[in-house]
Design a protein around this motif. Structure first.
Motif, short mmCIF file in Angstrom:
data_model
loop_
_atom_site.label_atom_id
_atom_site.label_comp_id
_atom_site.label_asym_id
_atom_site.label_seq_id
_atom_site.Cartn_x
_atom_site.Cartn_y
_atom_site.Cartn_z
N GLY A 216 12.89 1.01 14.87
CA GLY A 216 13.61 1.96 14.04
C GLY A 216 14.99 1.46 13.75
O GLY A 216 15.26 0.25 13.83
N PHE A 217 15.89 2.37 13.42
CA PHE A 217 17.24 2.00 13.04
C PHE A 217 18.24 2.72 13.94
O PHE A 217 18.11 3.93 14.19
N LEU B 214 8.91 1.67 12.03
CA LEU B 214 8.04 0.63 11.49
C LEU B 214 7.18 0.08 12.62
O LEU B 214 7.70 -0.35 13.65
N ILE B 215 5.86 0.10 12.41
CA ILE B 215 4.93 -0.45 13.39
C ILE B 215 4.44 -1.80 12.89
O ILE B 215 3.95 -1.91 11.76
N ILE B 216 4.57 -2.83 13.71
CA ILE B 216 4.17 -4.19 13.34
C ILE B 216 2.75 -4.44 13.82
O ILE B 216 2.43 -4.21 14.99
N GLU C 186 3.62 -1.02 9.08
CA GLU C 186 3.19 0.33 8.78
C GLU C 186 4.35 1.30 9.00
O GLU C 186 5.08 1.18 9.99
N TYR C 187 4.50 2.25 8.08
CA TYR C 187 5.54 3.27 8.21
C TYR C 187 4.97 4.42 9.02
O TYR C 187 4.16 5.22 8.54
N SER C 188 5.37 4.49 10.28
CA SER C 188 4.78 5.41 11.24
C SER C 188 5.00 6.86 10.81
O SER C 188 6.12 7.26 10.43
N ASN C 189 3.92 7.67 10.88
CA ASN C 189 3.99 9.11 10.61
C ASN C 189 4.57 9.42 9.23
O ASN C 189 5.25 10.43 9.06
N SER C 190 4.31 8.54 8.27
CA SER C 190 4.84 8.75 6.92
C SER C 190 3.89 9.61 6.10
O SER C 190 2.78 9.95 6.53
N ASN C 191 4.32 9.95 4.90
CA ASN C 191 3.57 10.83 4.00
C ASN C 191 2.39 10.08 3.41
O ASN C 191 2.56 9.20 2.54
N LYS C 192 1.17 10.40 3.83
CA LYS C 192 -0.01 9.67 3.35
C LYS C 192 -0.33 9.97 1.89
O LYS C 192 -1.17 9.30 1.28
N PHE C 193 0.34 10.98 1.32
CA PHE C 193 0.13 11.31 -0.09
C PHE C 193 1.22 10.73 -0.99
O PHE C 193 1.29 11.06 -2.17
N GLN D 243 0.85 -1.18 0.00
CA GLN D 243 0.00 0.00 0.00
C GLN D 243 0.90 1.24 0.00
O GLN D 243 2.12 1.13 -0.01
N ASN D 244 0.29 2.43 0.04
CA ASN D 244 1.08 3.65 0.01
C ASN D 244 2.05 3.74 1.17
O ASN D 244 3.23 4.07 0.99
N THR D 245 1.56 3.49 2.37
CA THR D 245 2.37 3.71 3.56
C THR D 245 2.48 2.45 4.42
O THR D 245 2.73 2.54 5.62
N SER D 246 2.29 1.29 3.83
CA SER D 246 2.39 0.04 4.58
C SER D 246 2.55 -1.13 3.63
O SER D 246 2.34 -0.99 2.42
#
Length: 394
Positions: free
Chosen positions: A214-215, A156-158, A78-85, A51-54
Motif C-alpha cells: 500500500g502507500f 496492490l497484490i503481486i 491486482e487492486y485488492s478489494n476494488s470495484n469489480k464493476f 483488465q478492469n481491476t488488475s
C-alpha cells in the motif's frame, strides 16, 4: 466529473507506450481470445495488459539458439478489494492506428485501432480514481483520492513474481530471469485553482504482507484531492536495471548517428564503441580536439566499467568516412578501422623508434570524381585516453 491530475514534473508521453483497445485481435499462447484484456501496450518490454481491476506485465526472453526454448513470464498487479464493476475509459487519441489481418480477425480484419495517451478508471475504490499515463521510462499510475475518501482498502497484490520488495522508494518485482521496477511514489495535493501543494513529508510504499503493498502517506488535508503518482524516473545514462536491460543509453548530435562496432576491454571492462555521424555539431568530449568535416565522419566513444562517458571524438576528411571495427591493444591503445572516400584524412607516421617496415609512408588515393563509389580502407591508432592521434594510414 473527470479530474485529470496535474503533475509537478512536466514529461512528454511516449509514442512507444500508447494504449490500444482489445477488439478481439489479441490471443494467448493457446490461440484463444482474451476478452478480459481491455487495453494493452506490447511494443516495448515489458508488455502491459490492462483488465478492469488488475494489470499484467509480460516479459519475454528470446534465445538466439533455435533449439532452446524462449521464456515468458507473467507478473500481475491486482487492486485488492476494488470495484469489480469499474470501467476503463480512453482519453487523448494519438492518431496512431493499428490494423490486424490475422486468421482469427475475419475476412476484413480488425482495423482502425487508435492509440491513446491516457486511460481512466473512475471509482476503482470509493471516490478513488486511477489514471494510466506514460513517460519515456515506462508506465505511470496516478491514484486520485478525492476529498473525504478513505485509503484503508487501497492495496496492490503481486502475483506471478518469485519475490517482491520495497527497495528505497521503489517496488521491485522479481521474476525468474527478469525484474520490473514498478516505480517511485510521489504524493501531493491540488488546491481549487490547480496549484500543487507538497505534503509535509514524502509519501512512500508500504509493505502490508509478503506480496501486498500500500502507500504510506503523511497527514494531509482531506478536503483537497490527494494524488499518488507511481512512475519510473526519467532515463539517465547508466541508470538502474529496468525490465530486460542492465544498461542502455544513446549518444548523438544534430544529424544521424549509427554505431556498428563495440569492444570490451577484458582487463577493466571498459567499452569502446565506433560508428559514423552526419552531425555538424557532434558533441565531442575529452578526446581529440576535432571538428566535423565531411559528408559523414567516423566516431569513437569510450565508456568506463561503471557506464560513464570517458571520451567521444570524430575522425574524417571532406568525404564520407565511417568506422566498421574497433580493437584494444594490450598496451591500452585503441585501433579503429573503416572506409573513406576522403582524400585529405589526417595521417600520422609511427614514432621514429619503430622499424621502417612498420611505417609504410604511402597512403591510398581515392577517385575525386563525385560519381565514384570506390573507397579506401583506413586504420587509426589512438592512445587509451583518446587525446593523442598515435598513428594512421589509408
Amino acid at each position: 466529473p473527470v479530474y485529470f491530475p496535474p503533475d509537478p514534473v512536466v514529461e512528454p508521453y511516449s509514442n512507444n507506450k500508447l494504449y490500444y483497445q482489445n477488439k478481439g485481435q489479441l490471443i494467448d499462447q493457446t490461440n484463444s481470445l482474451v476478452p478480459n484484456v481491455l487495453f494493452y501496450n506490447n511494443f516495448t518490454g515489458p508488455e502491459f495488459y490492462i483488465q478492469n481491476t488488475s494489470v499484467s506485465y509480460v516479459l519475454r526472453k528470446y534465445d538466439s539458439i533455435p533449439t532452446n526454448n524462449d521464456s515468458t513470464e507473467n507478473i500481475g498487479v491486482e487492486y485488492s478489494n476494488s470495484n469489480k464493476f469499474s470501467r476503463v475509459f480512453q482519453f487523448e487519441p494519438a492518431y496512431t492506428d493499428l490494423n490486424y489481418f490475422l486468421p482469427h480477425c475475419g475476412a476484413t480484419g480488425i482495423t482502425d485501432i487508435r492509440g491513446n495517451k491516457k486511460l481512466f478508471i473512475p471509482n476503482l475504490y470509493p471516490d478513488i480514481d486511477l489514471h494510466y499515463y506514460s513517460n519515456q521510462s515506462g508506465i505511470k499510475y496516478y491514484f486520485v483520492v478525492k476529498p473525504g475518501a478513505s485509503m484503508e482498502d487501497l492495496a496492490l497484490i503481486i502475483t506471478g513474481a518469485q519475490s517482491s520488495s520495497v527497495v528505497g522508494n521503489d517496488l521491485m518485482l522479481n521474476g525468474a530471469t527478469n525484474k520490473i521496477s514498478l516505480g517511485q511514489v510521489t504524493g501531493y495535493q491540488v488546491n481549487p485553482i490547480g496549484g500543487i501543494i507538497s505534503l509535509p513529508s514524502p509519501a512512500s510504499w508500504k509493505t502490508i504482507s509478503s506480496n501486498t503493498y500500500g502507500f504510506d502517506v503523511p497527514s494531509y488535508n482531506s478536503a483537497l484531492p490527494l494524488v499518488l503518482k507511481v512512475a519510473l524516473p526519467a532515463p539517465t545514462i547508466g541508470g538502474p536495471p529496468i525490465f530486460n536491460f542492465n544498461y542502455s543509453t544513446f549518444y548523438g548530435g544534430s544529424g544521424n548517428e549509427s554505431f556498428t562496432a563495440i569492444r570490451v576491454d577484458d582487463n577493466n571492462n571498459e567499452r569502446y564503441v565506433a560508428g559514423r555521424t552526419s552531425s555538424n555539431f557532434f558533441p565531442t568530449f575529452q578526446g581529440l580536439n576535432t571538428t566535423f568535416k565531411g559528408i559523414e565522419d567516423a566516431v569513437i566513444l569510450k565508456y568506463s566499467s561503471t557506464d560513464s562517458l570517458r571520451y567521444a571524438t570524430i575522425y574524417g576528411g571532406t568525404g564520407q568516412d565511417y568506422a566498421i571495427g574497433v580493437a584494444v591493444q594490450n598496451t591500452g591503445n585503441i585501433y579503429m578501422v573503416g572506409n573513406t572516400s576522403s582524400t585529405d584524412l589526417i595521417i600520422n607516421p609511427l614514432p621514429l623508434n619503430k622499424p621502417l617496415a612498420d611505417n609504410q609512408p604511402m597512403n591510398g588515393v581515392v577517385p575525386t570524381n563525385s560519381n565514384s563509389t570506390l573507397t579506401d580502407g583506413f586504420i587509426l591508432e589512438l592512445t587509451n585516453d583518446g587525446k593523442t592521434h598515435y598513428w594512421s594510414r589509408y
